[in-house]
Design a protein around this motif. Structure first.
Motif, PDB file in Angstrom:
ATOM      1  N   GLY A  75       0.810  -1.205   0.000  1.00  0.00           N
ATOM      2  CA  GLY A  75       0.000   0.000   0.000  1.00  0.00           C
ATOM      3  C   GLY A  75       0.850   1.265   0.000  1.00  0.00           C
ATOM      4  N   LYS A  76       1.960   1.256   0.732  1.00  0.00           N
ATOM      5  CA  LYS A  76       2.859   2.410   0.749  1.00  0.00           C
ATOM      6  C   LYS A  76       3.469   2.639  -0.625  1.00  0.00           C
ATOM      7  CE  LYS A  76       4.144   2.397   5.611  1.00  0.00           C
ATOM      8  NZ  LYS A  76       5.270   2.305   6.557  1.00  0.00           N
ATOM      9  N   TRP A  77       3.845   1.558  -1.309  1.00  0.00           N
ATOM     10  CA  TRP A  77       4.396   1.686  -2.661  1.00  0.00           C
ATOM     11  C   TRP A  77       3.347   2.243  -3.623  1.00  0.00           C
ATOM     12  CZ3 TRP A  77       9.233   1.791  -4.070  1.00  0.00           C
ATOM     13  CH2 TRP A  77      10.187   1.113  -3.325  1.00  0.00           C
ATOM     14  N   LEU A  78       2.130   1.721  -3.543  1.00  0.00           N
ATOM     15  CA  LEU A  78       1.081   2.115  -4.486  1.00  0.00           C
ATOM     16  C   LEU A  78       0.589   3.548  -4.291  1.00  0.00           C
ATOM     17  CD1 LEU A  78      -0.968  -1.196  -4.614  1.00  0.00           C
ATOM     18  CD2 LEU A  78       0.656  -0.330  -6.307  1.00  0.00           C
ATOM     19  N   THR A  79       0.671   4.053  -3.063  1.00  0.00           N
ATOM     20  CA  THR A  79       0.194   5.416  -2.801  1.00  0.00           C
ATOM     21  C   THR A  79       1.313   6.448  -2.812  1.00  0.00           C
ATOM     22  OG1 THR A  79       0.381   5.096  -0.411  1.00  0.00           O
ATOM     23  CG2 THR A  79      -1.766   4.598  -1.430  1.00  0.00           C
TER      24      THR A  79
END
Length: 57
Positions: A28-32
């Motif tokens: 999620g951190k990578w995607l956002t």
């Protein structure tokens, strides 16, 4: 090795994380964009600085 999200011991199934939950948090951190590196604009930068040869007209 410890989980980079919660610091618990890693599980070989989810390595380098301890669980699916921590793996999903990391994804999620990578995607956002949570892991984005800030960029600085350099007004003096040119193609010559990058070693790019441009055809001369």
């Amino acid at each position: 090795m410890t989980c980079p999200i919660c610091q618990r011991q890693t599980d070989p199934e989810y390595r380098p994380f301890c669980s699916r939950r921590c793996a999903d948090i990391d994804l999620g951190k990578w995607l956002t964009g949570g892991y984005a590196v800030p960029a600085e604009d350099d007004d003096d930068w040119s193609d010559d600085d990058a070693g790019i040869d441009r055809p001369k007209h």
